[in-house]
Write a protein that holds these residues in place. Structure first.
Motif, short mmCIF file in Angstrom:
data_model
loop_
_atom_site.label_atom_id
_atom_site.label_comp_id
_atom_site.label_asym_id
_atom_site.label_seq_id
_atom_site.Cartn_x
_atom_site.Cartn_y
_atom_site.Cartn_z
N VAL B 200 0.86 -1.19 0.00
CA VAL B 200 0.00 0.00 0.00
C VAL B 200 0.90 1.23 0.00
CG1 VAL B 200 -1.80 1.30 1.19
CG2 VAL B 200 -1.84 -1.20 1.23
N LEU B 201 0.59 2.14 -0.91
CA LEU B 201 1.39 3.36 -1.05
C LEU B 201 0.57 4.57 -0.66
CD1 LEU B 201 2.39 2.30 -4.62
CD2 LEU B 201 4.05 2.40 -2.78
N VAL B 202 1.22 5.52 -0.02
CA VAL B 202 0.60 6.83 0.23
C VAL B 202 1.07 7.76 -0.88
CG1 VAL B 202 0.42 8.77 1.83
CG2 VAL B 202 0.62 6.44 2.72
N ASP B 203 0.16 8.54 -1.41
CA ASP B 203 0.49 9.35 -2.58
C ASP B 203 -0.20 10.71 -2.44
OD1 ASP B 203 1.13 9.06 -5.86
OD2 ASP B 203 -0.59 10.32 -5.40
N ILE B 204 0.52 11.76 -2.78
CA ILE B 204 -0.08 13.11 -2.80
C ILE B 204 0.10 13.68 -4.20
CG2 ILE B 204 0.01 15.45 -1.86
CD1 ILE B 204 1.07 14.23 0.76
N SER B 205 -0.97 14.17 -4.77
CA SER B 205 -0.90 14.64 -6.16
C SER B 205 -1.48 16.04 -6.31
CB SER B 205 -1.70 13.70 -7.07
OG SER B 205 -3.08 13.81 -6.78
N TYR B 206 -1.11 16.68 -7.41
CA TYR B 206 -1.78 17.90 -7.84
C TYR B 206 -3.00 17.50 -8.65
CZ TYR B 206 2.38 20.75 -6.80
OH TYR B 206 3.40 21.40 -6.18
N GLU B 207 -4.11 18.13 -8.38
CA GLU B 207 -5.33 17.83 -9.12
C GLU B 207 -5.94 19.11 -9.67
OE1 GLU B 207 -6.48 14.82 -9.75
OE2 GLU B 207 -4.86 13.87 -8.60
N PRO B 208 -5.99 19.24 -10.99
CA PRO B 208 -6.64 20.41 -11.56
C PRO B 208 -8.14 20.41 -11.24
CG PRO B 208 -5.82 18.92 -13.30
CD PRO B 208 -5.45 18.32 -11.99
N ARG B 209 -8.72 21.58 -11.11
CA ARG B 209 -10.16 21.66 -10.77
C ARG B 209 -10.97 21.56 -12.06
NH1 ARG B 209 -8.44 26.67 -7.10
NH2 ARG B 209 -7.47 25.45 -5.45
N ASP B 210 -10.90 20.37 -12.68
CA ASP B 210 -11.53 20.19 -13.98
C ASP B 210 -12.70 19.22 -13.93
OD1 ASP B 210 -10.21 17.88 -13.47
OD2 ASP B 210 -8.80 18.03 -15.14
N GLY B 211 -13.08 18.83 -12.74
CA GLY B 211 -14.21 17.92 -12.62
C GLY B 211 -13.84 16.46 -12.85
N VAL B 212 -12.59 16.20 -13.21
CA VAL B 212 -12.15 14.82 -13.43
C VAL B 212 -11.72 14.26 -12.08
CG1 VAL B 212 -10.49 13.33 -14.59
CG2 VAL B 212 -11.45 15.29 -15.78
N GLU B 213 -12.37 13.20 -11.66
CA GLU B 213 -12.11 12.68 -10.32
C GLU B 213 -10.96 11.69 -10.26
OE1 GLU B 213 -15.94 11.19 -9.20
OE2 GLU B 213 -16.48 13.10 -8.27
N ALA B 214 -10.57 11.18 -11.40
CA ALA B 214 -9.47 10.22 -11.41
C ALA B 214 -8.16 10.93 -11.04
CB ALA B 214 -9.33 9.59 -12.79
N HIS B 215 -7.20 10.14 -10.58
CA HIS B 215 -5.88 10.67 -10.27
C HIS B 215 -5.29 11.33 -11.51
CE1 HIS B 215 -1.72 10.81 -8.99
NE2 HIS B 215 -2.01 10.28 -7.82
#
Lengths: 201, 228
Positions: B200-215
Protein backbone atom coordinates in the motif's frame (compact mmCIF):
# COMPACT_ATOMS: atom_id res chain seq x y z
CA UNK A 1 13.20 6.98 -12.76
CA UNK A 2 11.73 6.31 -9.38
CA UNK A 3 10.93 2.76 -8.48
CA UNK A 4 8.60 1.44 -5.91
CA UNK A 5 9.96 -1.27 -3.71
CA UNK A 6 7.70 -4.25 -3.51
CA UNK A 7 5.75 -3.53 -6.68
CA UNK A 8 5.83 -6.32 -9.24
CA UNK A 9 7.10 -4.58 -12.33
CA UNK A 10 6.77 -7.34 -14.88
CA UNK A 11 3.02 -7.67 -14.97
CA UNK A 12 0.63 -5.24 -16.58
CA UNK A 13 -1.36 -3.47 -13.91
CA UNK A 14 -5.01 -2.60 -14.20
CA UNK A 15 -6.52 0.31 -12.40
CA UNK A 16 -9.88 0.59 -10.83
CA UNK A 17 -10.98 3.76 -9.20
CA UNK A 18 -13.18 4.16 -6.22
CA UNK A 19 -14.80 6.83 -8.37
CA UNK A 20 -14.95 5.84 -11.99
CA UNK A 21 -14.29 8.51 -14.58
CA UNK A 22 -14.59 7.88 -18.28
CA UNK A 23 -12.35 9.37 -20.92
CA UNK A 24 -15.49 10.95 -22.37
CA UNK A 25 -15.21 13.52 -19.61
CA UNK A 26 -12.10 15.03 -21.13
CA UNK A 27 -12.59 18.80 -21.28
CA UNK A 28 -13.42 19.99 -24.76
CA UNK A 29 -11.74 22.82 -26.60
CA UNK A 30 -8.35 21.90 -25.18
CA UNK A 31 -5.37 22.14 -27.50
CA UNK A 32 -3.82 18.75 -27.05
CA UNK A 33 -0.48 19.67 -28.58
CA UNK A 34 -0.05 22.75 -26.39
CA UNK A 35 -1.09 20.77 -23.33
CA UNK A 36 1.38 18.02 -24.22
CA UNK A 37 4.28 20.41 -24.64
CA UNK A 38 3.47 22.06 -21.31
CA UNK A 39 3.20 18.65 -19.65
CA UNK A 40 -0.28 19.42 -18.33
CA UNK A 41 -1.64 16.72 -16.08
CA UNK A 42 -4.46 15.87 -18.46
CA UNK A 43 -2.36 16.08 -21.62
CA UNK A 44 -1.66 12.37 -21.88
CA UNK A 45 -5.35 11.61 -21.52
CA UNK A 46 -6.14 14.17 -24.21
CA UNK A 47 -3.49 12.73 -26.51
CA UNK A 48 -4.87 9.24 -25.99
CA UNK A 49 -8.42 10.39 -26.66
CA UNK A 50 -7.28 12.07 -29.85
CA UNK A 51 -4.82 9.50 -31.15
CA UNK A 52 -5.48 6.24 -29.28
CA UNK A 53 -7.47 4.83 -32.19
CA UNK A 54 -4.83 5.82 -34.70
CA UNK A 55 -1.90 4.29 -32.83
CA UNK A 56 -3.80 1.17 -31.83
CA UNK A 57 -5.18 0.60 -35.36
CA UNK A 58 -1.69 0.83 -36.78
CA UNK A 59 -0.31 -1.59 -34.19
CA UNK A 60 -3.24 -3.98 -34.66
CA UNK A 61 -2.59 -4.19 -38.40
CA UNK A 62 1.01 -5.22 -37.88
CA UNK A 63 0.92 -7.27 -34.68
CA UNK A 64 -1.30 -9.77 -32.90
CA UNK A 65 -4.00 -8.18 -30.69
CA UNK A 66 -2.23 -8.70 -27.37
CA UNK A 67 1.05 -7.34 -28.71
CA UNK A 68 -0.77 -4.45 -30.37
CA UNK A 69 -2.26 -3.48 -27.04
CA UNK A 70 1.07 -3.69 -25.23
CA UNK A 71 2.88 -1.68 -27.90
CA UNK A 72 0.16 0.99 -27.88
CA UNK A 73 0.64 1.33 -24.14
CA UNK A 74 4.41 1.56 -24.57
CA UNK A 75 4.01 4.24 -27.23
CA UNK A 76 1.96 6.54 -25.00
CA UNK A 77 4.20 5.96 -21.98
CA UNK A 78 7.33 6.61 -24.00
CA UNK A 79 5.83 9.69 -25.58
CA UNK A 80 4.82 11.05 -22.18
CA UNK A 81 8.28 10.57 -20.75
CA UNK A 82 9.92 12.06 -23.84
CA UNK A 83 7.40 14.87 -24.26
CA UNK A 84 10.11 17.52 -24.02
CA UNK A 85 11.40 16.24 -27.35
CA UNK A 86 8.13 16.90 -29.11
CA UNK A 87 8.15 20.11 -31.14
CA UNK A 88 4.82 21.15 -32.71
CA UNK A 89 6.76 23.07 -35.38
CA UNK A 90 8.18 19.77 -36.63
CA UNK A 91 4.91 17.96 -37.07
CA UNK A 92 1.55 17.06 -35.60
CA UNK A 93 1.44 15.13 -32.35
CA UNK A 94 -0.24 12.26 -34.19
CA UNK A 95 2.64 11.96 -36.65
CA UNK A 96 5.17 12.09 -33.81
CA UNK A 97 3.33 9.36 -31.90
CA UNK A 98 3.19 7.29 -35.06
CA UNK A 99 6.93 7.74 -35.51
CA UNK A 100 7.43 6.21 -32.05
CA UNK A 101 4.89 3.49 -32.84
CA UNK A 102 6.61 2.70 -36.14
CA UNK A 103 9.93 2.00 -34.43
CA UNK A 104 8.28 -0.16 -31.78
CA UNK A 105 6.27 -2.11 -34.32
CA UNK A 106 9.28 -2.71 -36.55
CA UNK A 107 11.26 -4.02 -33.58
CA UNK A 108 8.42 -6.37 -32.72
CA UNK A 109 7.86 -7.59 -36.27
CA UNK A 110 11.56 -8.21 -36.80
CA UNK A 111 11.75 -10.14 -33.59
CA UNK A 112 8.74 -12.25 -34.53
CA UNK A 113 10.07 -12.96 -38.00
CA UNK A 114 13.46 -13.98 -36.71
CA UNK A 115 11.85 -16.39 -34.34
CA UNK A 116 9.53 -17.83 -36.96
CA UNK A 117 12.08 -18.24 -39.76
CA UNK A 118 15.68 -18.27 -38.68
CA UNK A 119 16.82 -19.41 -42.13
CA UNK A 120 15.51 -16.35 -43.91
CA UNK A 121 17.88 -13.74 -45.21
CA UNK A 122 17.63 -11.17 -42.45
CA UNK A 123 18.43 -8.19 -44.66
CA UNK A 124 15.56 -9.06 -46.98
CA UNK A 125 13.26 -9.63 -44.08
CA UNK A 126 14.09 -6.28 -42.54
CA UNK A 127 13.71 -4.38 -45.79
CA UNK A 128 10.28 -5.80 -46.50
CA UNK A 129 9.28 -5.33 -42.88
CA UNK A 130 10.15 -1.67 -42.86
CA UNK A 131 8.47 -1.00 -46.18
CA UNK A 132 5.29 -2.75 -45.11
CA UNK A 133 5.17 -1.07 -41.73
CA UNK A 134 5.85 2.35 -43.25
CA UNK A 135 3.09 1.85 -45.80
CA UNK A 136 0.64 0.81 -43.09
CA UNK A 137 1.64 3.77 -40.95
CA UNK A 138 1.14 6.19 -43.82
CA UNK A 139 -2.24 4.72 -44.67
CA UNK A 140 -3.43 5.03 -41.09
CA UNK A 141 -2.28 8.64 -40.95
CA UNK A 142 -4.08 9.36 -44.22
CA UNK A 143 -7.24 7.75 -42.83
CA UNK A 144 -6.93 9.91 -39.72
CA UNK A 145 -6.25 13.04 -41.79
CA UNK A 146 -9.28 12.42 -44.00
CA UNK A 147 -11.54 12.63 -40.96
CA UNK A 148 -10.32 16.14 -40.28
CA UNK A 149 -10.80 17.50 -43.79
CA UNK A 150 -13.63 19.96 -44.43
CA UNK A 151 -16.72 17.99 -45.40
CA UNK A 152 -16.76 18.99 -49.07
CA UNK A 153 -13.07 18.23 -49.59
CA UNK A 154 -13.46 14.87 -47.88
CA UNK A 155 -16.45 13.99 -50.04
CA UNK A 156 -14.66 14.93 -53.24
CA UNK A 157 -11.54 12.98 -52.31
CA UNK A 158 -13.59 9.94 -51.35
CA UNK A 159 -15.33 10.00 -54.72
CA UNK A 160 -12.07 10.46 -56.61
CA UNK A 161 -9.99 7.83 -54.85
CA UNK A 162 -12.41 5.32 -53.41
CA UNK A 163 -15.13 5.32 -56.05
CA UNK A 164 -12.83 6.02 -59.00
CA UNK A 165 -14.93 8.84 -60.39
CA UNK A 166 -13.37 11.27 -62.85
CA UNK A 167 -13.33 14.94 -61.97
CA UNK A 168 -16.16 15.75 -64.40
CA UNK A 169 -18.20 12.87 -62.95
CA UNK A 170 -17.62 14.24 -59.44
CA UNK A 171 -18.62 17.72 -60.59
CA UNK A 172 -21.79 16.33 -62.12
CA UNK A 173 -22.70 14.19 -59.15
CA UNK A 174 -22.05 16.86 -56.52
CA UNK A 175 -23.06 19.96 -58.50
CA UNK A 176 -19.73 21.48 -57.62
CA UNK A 177 -17.95 23.34 -60.46
CA UNK A 178 -15.14 21.31 -62.05
CA UNK A 179 -12.53 23.90 -61.08
CA UNK A 180 -13.64 23.73 -57.47
CA UNK A 181 -13.45 19.94 -57.52
CA UNK A 182 -9.86 20.10 -58.68
CA UNK A 183 -8.85 22.77 -56.18
CA UNK A 184 -10.60 20.91 -53.34
CA UNK A 185 -8.62 17.79 -54.20
CA UNK A 186 -5.36 19.68 -54.47
CA UNK A 187 -5.89 21.48 -51.17
CA UNK A 188 -7.06 18.28 -49.54
CA UNK A 189 -3.89 16.47 -50.57
CA UNK A 190 -1.80 19.34 -49.18
CA UNK A 191 -3.66 19.14 -45.86
CA UNK A 192 -3.16 15.39 -45.68
CA UNK A 193 0.53 15.84 -46.43
CA UNK A 194 0.89 18.27 -43.53
CA UNK A 195 -0.83 15.71 -41.33
CA UNK A 196 1.86 13.16 -42.16
CA UNK A 197 4.80 15.50 -41.68
CA UNK A 198 7.20 14.51 -38.95
CA UNK A 199 10.60 16.17 -38.96
CA UNK A 200 11.65 14.95 -35.54
CA UNK A 201 14.90 13.01 -35.49
CA UNK B 1 -9.48 8.61 -60.18
CA UNK B 2 -8.71 7.80 -63.81
CA UNK B 3 -7.31 10.01 -66.61
CA UNK B 4 -7.67 13.23 -64.70
CA UNK B 5 -4.43 14.72 -63.69
CA UNK B 6 -3.48 17.49 -61.37
CA UNK B 7 -0.24 19.36 -61.44
CA UNK B 8 0.95 18.19 -58.06
CA UNK B 9 4.08 18.95 -56.11
CA UNK B 10 6.17 15.92 -55.24
CA UNK B 11 4.80 15.75 -51.73
CA UNK B 12 1.20 15.89 -52.87
CA UNK B 13 2.02 13.32 -55.55
CA UNK B 14 3.14 10.99 -52.77
CA UNK B 15 -0.20 11.44 -51.02
CA UNK B 16 -1.96 10.92 -54.35
CA UNK B 17 -0.12 7.62 -54.79
CA UNK B 18 -0.85 6.62 -51.22
CA UNK B 19 -4.56 7.26 -51.65
CA UNK B 20 -4.58 5.24 -54.85
CA UNK B 21 -3.06 2.30 -52.96
CA UNK B 22 -5.74 2.41 -50.27
CA UNK B 23 -9.08 0.65 -50.05
CA UNK B 24 -12.09 1.61 -47.94
CA UNK B 25 -10.95 -0.98 -45.41
CA UNK B 26 -7.91 1.18 -44.75
CA UNK B 27 -10.18 3.98 -43.58
CA UNK B 28 -11.51 2.03 -40.64
CA UNK B 29 -9.64 2.81 -37.45
CA UNK B 30 -10.32 0.31 -34.69
CA UNK B 31 -11.03 1.34 -31.13
CA UNK B 32 -8.47 0.10 -28.63
CA UNK B 33 -9.66 -2.22 -25.84
CA UNK B 34 -11.65 -0.29 -23.25
CA UNK B 35 -9.22 -1.18 -20.49
CA UNK B 36 -6.18 0.22 -22.26
CA UNK B 37 -6.42 3.78 -20.98
CA UNK B 38 -6.65 2.59 -17.38
CA UNK B 39 -3.56 0.48 -17.91
CA UNK B 40 -1.64 3.39 -19.38
CA UNK B 41 -2.68 5.67 -16.55
CA UNK B 42 -1.76 3.08 -13.96
CA UNK B 43 1.64 2.54 -15.56
CA UNK B 44 2.29 6.27 -15.52
CA UNK B 45 1.25 6.42 -11.91
CA UNK B 46 3.58 3.72 -10.80
CA UNK B 47 6.42 4.53 -13.19
CA UNK B 48 6.51 0.84 -13.97
CA UNK B 49 8.11 0.92 -17.38
CA UNK B 50 11.56 2.48 -17.30
CA UNK B 51 12.29 2.69 -20.99
CA UNK B 52 11.67 5.70 -23.17
CA UNK B 53 12.02 6.69 -26.81
CA UNK B 54 15.74 7.01 -26.65
CA UNK B 55 18.37 6.85 -24.00
CA UNK B 56 17.63 6.83 -20.33
CA UNK B 57 17.42 10.19 -18.67
CA UNK B 58 20.01 9.12 -16.12
CA UNK B 59 20.11 7.75 -12.64
CA UNK B 60 17.76 9.14 -10.10
CA UNK B 61 17.22 8.33 -6.50
CA UNK B 62 14.73 5.59 -5.73
CA UNK B 63 11.96 6.24 -3.30
CA UNK B 64 13.35 6.08 0.16
CA UNK B 65 11.46 3.11 1.45
CA UNK B 66 13.21 1.98 4.59
CA UNK B 67 12.63 -0.42 7.42
CA UNK B 68 10.84 1.21 10.25
CA UNK B 69 12.49 0.56 13.57
CA UNK B 70 10.65 2.98 15.76
CA UNK B 71 7.22 4.46 15.86
CA UNK B 72 6.70 7.97 14.52
CA UNK B 73 10.08 7.91 12.91
CA UNK B 74 10.24 10.70 10.39
CA UNK B 75 12.58 12.81 8.39
CA UNK B 76 14.85 9.91 7.64
CA UNK B 77 15.57 10.78 4.07
CA UNK B 78 16.37 14.03 2.36
CA UNK B 79 17.00 14.67 -1.29
CA UNK B 80 19.71 17.28 -1.53
CA UNK B 81 18.88 19.09 -4.72
CA UNK B 82 21.51 21.57 -5.73
CA UNK B 83 19.15 24.49 -5.76
CA UNK B 84 17.20 23.40 -2.76
CA UNK B 85 16.15 26.38 -0.76
CA UNK B 86 13.35 24.86 1.21
CA UNK B 87 13.02 21.59 3.01
CA UNK B 88 9.54 20.51 3.90
CA UNK B 89 8.47 17.58 5.97
CA UNK B 90 5.17 15.86 5.48
CA UNK B 91 4.40 13.32 8.12
CA UNK B 92 1.65 10.90 7.27
CA UNK B 93 0.35 8.77 10.11
CA UNK B 94 -1.77 5.89 8.98
CA UNK B 95 -4.16 4.60 11.57
CA UNK B 96 -6.63 1.82 11.97
CA UNK B 97 -9.63 3.11 13.81
CA UNK B 98 -13.18 3.72 12.77
CA UNK B 99 -13.10 7.43 13.47
CA UNK B 100 -10.38 10.00 13.19
CA UNK B 101 -11.32 11.20 16.68
CA UNK B 102 -10.87 7.78 18.20
CA UNK B 103 -8.11 7.98 20.80
CA UNK B 104 -7.39 4.28 20.37
CA UNK B 105 -5.20 4.80 17.31
CA UNK B 106 -2.17 2.64 17.32
CA UNK B 107 0.85 3.21 15.14
CA UNK B 108 1.59 0.09 13.16
CA UNK B 109 3.84 1.39 10.42
CA UNK B 110 5.39 4.28 8.56
CA UNK B 111 6.42 5.20 5.06
CA UNK B 112 8.98 7.57 3.67
CA UNK B 113 7.56 9.24 0.63
CA UNK B 114 9.93 10.09 -2.22
CA UNK B 115 9.88 13.13 -4.42
CA UNK B 116 8.45 12.09 -7.78
CA UNK B 117 9.97 12.68 -11.20
CA UNK B 118 8.98 15.88 -12.88
CA UNK B 119 8.81 18.02 -9.75
CA UNK B 120 12.47 18.15 -8.80
CA UNK B 121 13.07 21.06 -11.16
CA UNK B 122 10.98 23.30 -9.01
CA UNK B 123 13.95 23.62 -6.70
CA UNK B 124 12.21 22.41 -3.61
CA UNK B 125 13.32 19.44 -1.60
CA UNK B 126 10.69 17.43 0.16
CA UNK B 127 10.94 14.56 2.54
CA UNK B 128 7.80 12.77 3.55
CA UNK B 129 7.26 9.88 5.85
CA UNK B 130 4.16 8.13 7.01
CA UNK B 131 3.30 6.00 9.98
CA UNK B 132 0.58 3.40 10.19
CA UNK B 133 -1.65 3.07 13.21
CA UNK B 134 -3.71 -0.02 13.68
CA UNK B 135 -6.44 -1.06 16.10
CA UNK B 136 -5.70 -4.69 15.50
CA UNK B 137 -8.00 -5.16 12.52
CA UNK B 138 -5.03 -5.21 10.17
CA UNK B 139 -6.60 -2.71 7.80
CA UNK B 140 -5.59 0.92 7.49
CA UNK B 141 -8.50 3.10 8.47
CA UNK B 142 -7.13 6.62 8.55
CA UNK B 143 -4.11 8.64 7.51
CA UNK B 144 -2.94 11.65 9.47
CA UNK B 145 -0.78 14.27 7.83
CA UNK B 146 1.14 16.26 10.40
CA UNK B 147 2.57 18.80 8.04
CA UNK B 148 1.66 18.90 4.38
CA UNK B 149 2.99 22.32 3.43
CA UNK B 150 3.73 21.22 -0.10
CA UNK B 151 4.22 23.75 -2.90
CA UNK B 152 0.83 24.73 -4.28
CA UNK B 153 -0.18 25.43 -7.84
CA UNK B 154 -2.66 28.00 -9.06
CA UNK B 155 -6.12 26.53 -9.67
CA UNK B 156 -5.06 23.09 -8.49
CA UNK B 157 -5.63 21.19 -5.28
CA UNK B 158 -3.50 18.76 -3.37
CA UNK B 159 -5.14 15.35 -2.99
CA UNK B 160 -4.21 12.42 -0.79
CA UNK B 161 -4.47 8.87 -2.12
CA UNK B 162 -3.80 5.32 -1.11
CA UNK B 163 -2.67 2.95 -3.84
CA UNK B 164 -3.08 -0.75 -3.16
CA UNK B 165 -1.07 -3.23 -5.21
CA UNK B 166 -2.17 -6.86 -5.05
CA UNK B 167 -0.03 -9.90 -5.74
CA UNK B 168 -1.02 -9.85 -9.42
CA UNK B 169 0.18 -6.28 -9.80
CA UNK B 170 -3.36 -4.95 -10.03
CA UNK B 171 -3.80 -1.48 -8.62
CA UNK B 172 -6.63 -0.03 -6.59
CA UNK B 173 -6.51 3.71 -6.20
CA UNK B 174 -8.49 5.28 -3.40
CA UNK B 175 -8.82 8.99 -2.81
CA UNK B 176 -8.81 10.16 0.79
CA UNK B 177 -9.81 13.66 -0.23
CA UNK B 178 -8.31 17.07 -0.80
CA UNK B 179 -5.64 18.35 1.54
CA UNK B 180 -6.60 21.68 3.01
CA UNK B 181 -4.10 23.60 5.03
CA UNK B 182 -1.04 21.93 6.45
CA UNK B 183 -2.46 18.55 7.25
CA UNK B 184 -5.25 16.72 9.00
CA UNK B 185 -6.66 13.27 9.49
CA UNK B 186 -8.22 11.44 6.58
CA UNK B 187 -10.52 8.48 7.11
CA UNK B 188 -10.06 5.54 4.76
CA UNK B 189 -13.38 4.32 3.31
CA UNK B 190 -14.38 0.80 4.32
CA UNK B 191 -14.24 -0.32 0.69
CA UNK B 192 -10.48 0.07 0.71
CA UNK B 193 -9.26 -2.98 2.61
CA UNK B 194 -5.52 -2.51 2.94
CA UNK B 195 -5.07 -6.08 4.18
CA UNK B 196 -6.07 -7.29 0.71
CA UNK B 197 -2.94 -5.83 -0.84
CA UNK B 198 0.65 -6.84 -0.91
CA UNK B 199 1.76 -3.22 -0.96
CA UNK B 200 0.00 0.00 0.00
CA UNK B 201 1.39 3.36 -1.05
CA UNK B 202 0.60 6.83 0.23
CA UNK B 203 0.49 9.35 -2.58
CA UNK B 204 -0.08 13.11 -2.80
CA UNK B 205 -0.90 14.64 -6.16
CA UNK B 206 -1.78 17.90 -7.84
CA UNK B 207 -5.33 17.83 -9.12
CA UNK B 208 -6.64 20.41 -11.56
CA UNK B 209 -10.16 21.66 -10.77
CA UNK B 210 -11.53 20.19 -13.98
CA UNK B 211 -14.21 17.92 -12.62
CA UNK B 212 -12.15 14.82 -13.43
CA UNK B 213 -12.11 12.68 -10.32
CA UNK B 214 -9.47 10.22 -11.41
CA UNK B 215 -5.88 10.67 -10.27
CA UNK B 216 -4.22 13.27 -12.49
CA UNK B 217 -0.95 11.33 -12.68
CA UNK B 218 0.89 14.36 -11.26
CA UNK B 219 2.20 12.81 -8.05
CA UNK B 220 4.38 15.00 -5.87
CA UNK B 221 5.41 12.44 -3.30
CA UNK B 222 4.74 8.77 -2.88
CA UNK B 223 6.00 5.98 -0.68
CA UNK B 224 5.27 2.52 0.54
CA UNK B 225 3.75 1.91 3.93
CA UNK B 226 5.85 -0.50 5.96
CA UNK B 227 4.95 -2.18 9.19
CA UNK B 228 6.42 -0.63 12.30
Amino acid sequence: MNTIVGVETTSTPRTRYARTVSTAEVPVGHDVETAFVRGDEDALRLAYTEYGRLVYSFCARSLDPERAKDVTQEVFLSAWRARERYNPDKGRLGAWLMGIARNRVIDNVRSEKRHSDRRADEDTVELSTEAEVDATSDKMLVADALKELPERAREVIMLAYFQDLTHPQIAERTNIPLGTVKSDIRRGLARIRRHLENQHD
Amino acid sequence: MTEDSLQLADDEARIDALLRSMTVDDLELSAPPASLWDEIEAAVLTSISSDSVGEESGESAPNNVVDITSRFRRGTAFFAAAAAAVVMIVGAVVVAASSSDDPAYEVVGEADLGWQDGFVAEGVTVSVDAAILDDGSGSVQAVRLDDASLPTRADEDLELWLIGVDDAGELTIQTLGLIEGAGGTFDVPDEFDSSAFETVLVDISYEPRDGVEAHSGASIVRGEILDA
